[in-house]
Design a protein around this motif. Structure first.
Motif, short mmCIF file in Angstrom:
data_model
loop_
_atom_site.label_atom_id
_atom_site.label_comp_id
_atom_site.label_asym_id
_atom_site.label_seq_id
_atom_site.Cartn_x
_atom_site.Cartn_y
_atom_site.Cartn_z
N LEU A 45 40.61 68.29 47.69
CA LEU A 45 39.47 68.08 46.80
C LEU A 45 39.90 67.46 45.48
O LEU A 45 39.13 66.74 44.84
CB LEU A 45 38.75 69.41 46.55
CG LEU A 45 38.06 70.04 47.76
CD1 LEU A 45 37.43 71.38 47.39
CD2 LEU A 45 37.00 69.11 48.35
N GLY A 46 41.17 67.75 45.09
CA GLY A 46 41.68 67.16 43.86
C GLY A 46 41.81 65.64 43.92
O GLY A 46 41.94 64.99 42.88
N LEU A 47 41.76 65.08 45.12
CA LEU A 47 41.77 63.62 45.25
C LEU A 47 40.46 62.99 44.81
O LEU A 47 40.42 61.81 44.47
CB LEU A 47 42.03 63.23 46.72
CG LEU A 47 43.39 63.62 47.31
CD1 LEU A 47 43.41 63.33 48.80
CD2 LEU A 47 44.52 62.87 46.59
N ALA A 48 39.37 63.78 44.84
CA ALA A 48 38.05 63.19 44.63
C ALA A 48 37.24 63.82 43.51
O ALA A 48 36.19 63.31 43.15
CB ALA A 48 37.25 63.27 45.94
N MET A 49 37.70 64.95 42.95
CA MET A 49 36.93 65.61 41.89
C MET A 49 37.88 66.31 40.93
O MET A 49 39.05 66.55 41.28
CB MET A 49 35.93 66.61 42.50
CG MET A 49 36.56 67.74 43.30
SD MET A 49 35.32 68.89 44.02
CE MET A 49 34.44 67.83 45.14
N PRO A 50 37.42 66.65 39.74
CA PRO A 50 38.27 67.34 38.77
C PRO A 50 38.74 68.69 39.31
O PRO A 50 38.00 69.36 40.04
CB PRO A 50 37.34 67.53 37.56
CG PRO A 50 36.28 66.50 37.70
CD PRO A 50 36.09 66.32 39.18
N PRO A 51 39.96 69.11 38.97
CA PRO A 51 40.48 70.39 39.47
C PRO A 51 39.58 71.59 39.16
O PRO A 51 39.48 72.51 39.97
CB PRO A 51 41.83 70.52 38.77
CG PRO A 51 42.26 69.10 38.55
CD PRO A 51 40.99 68.36 38.23
#
Length: 254
Positions: A45-51
């Motif tokens: 998910l860190g590839l596409a949205m803020p942590p």
């Protein structure tokens, strides 16, 4: 129900599909080897949205699947006594780290997440476990807990250095799986408190996290079925190689 779906309406069908597939995969990894749900979820998910957004999504799936893992084994009270210092300092370290660092939307958070994933993957691939002497548990456990809490607050990843420490205690297989579930449960709850304090865990985020539970549970059931049908060593190697590649990408590109 509208509140539950609002997050997914805002991010669109592409990212919604990524969330579903991510939690299916993360649940399958956890069902197979007993850990990895937050690590895989945060990495992908860190590839596409803020942590911070990714961390909020994993709160409900991580909490409930860890409680599931924690409930089996029959060693809970013994482990709570033995790991009390570790667990307390995980909670304290996460709250201190949230106040000091926190998971914000800046690029440093993605780089930190990538670094944590890469270190964890390399430790797994090298297979050189930590051996914890009985005399050192009283001070090493709380220290590892404090460091784990700070890493959790900064990256949303619960594994360092708590997992190598737990693996170095010489626990039996069932004890280790239950100890991991206990550690991850405390880390998740502490992270939830930290995110709420930063305003990153409101009703919309909790609703979105609750809906992510279904693919996580389905993936975990599939992983438990898969556990007895493939080589655990091969699966772990593939898992750590993939995690290392993902960590390198986040570390370099943020």
């Amino acid at each position: 129900m509208t509140t539950f779906l609002m997050f997914y309406q805002e991010i669109g069908p592409g990212l919604t599909a990524l969330v579903i597939l991510t939690f299916l995969l993360a649940g399958a990894v956890k069902g197979t080897i007993g850990l990895g749900l937050p690590t895989v979820a945060m990495g992908l998910l860190g590839l596409a949205m803020p942590p911070a957004q990714a961390a909020a999504l994993l709160i409900v799936p991580s909490t409930l699947t860890n409680l599931w893992q924690l409930a089996s084994g029959g060693h809970l009270l013994v482990l709570m006594r033995r790991l009390g210092g570790l667990l307390l300092m995980i909670f304290v370290g996460t709250l201190l780290g949230s106040a000091w660092l926190g998971i914000d939307n800046g690029p440093w958070a993605s780089h930190a997440l990538g670094g944590a994933l890469l270190v964890y993957a390399l430790l797994g691939l090298l297979g050189r476990g930590l051996q914890v002497p009985a005399a050192g548990e009283k001070w090493l456990g709380p220290l590892c807990g404090l460091l784990t809490g700070v890493v959790t607050a900064a990256t949303g990843v619960f594994v360092l250095p708590a997992v190598p420490y737990l693996q170095g205690l010489g626990l039996g297989r069932d004890e280790l799986i239950q100890a991991l579930g206990l550690s991850f449960t405390v880390s998740t709850l502490a992270l939830a408190v930290g995110l709420a304090g930063q305003g990153a865990l409101g009703g919309q985020a909790l609703g979105a996290s609750l809906l992510a539970l279904a693919p996580a549970v389905l993936g975990m059931l599939a992983g438990q079925w898969l556990r007895g049908r493939i080589s655990a060593l091969l699966f772990r190697r593939c898992f750590f190689v993939g995690l290392a590649l993902l960590g390198c990408h986040l570390l370099l590109n943020g």
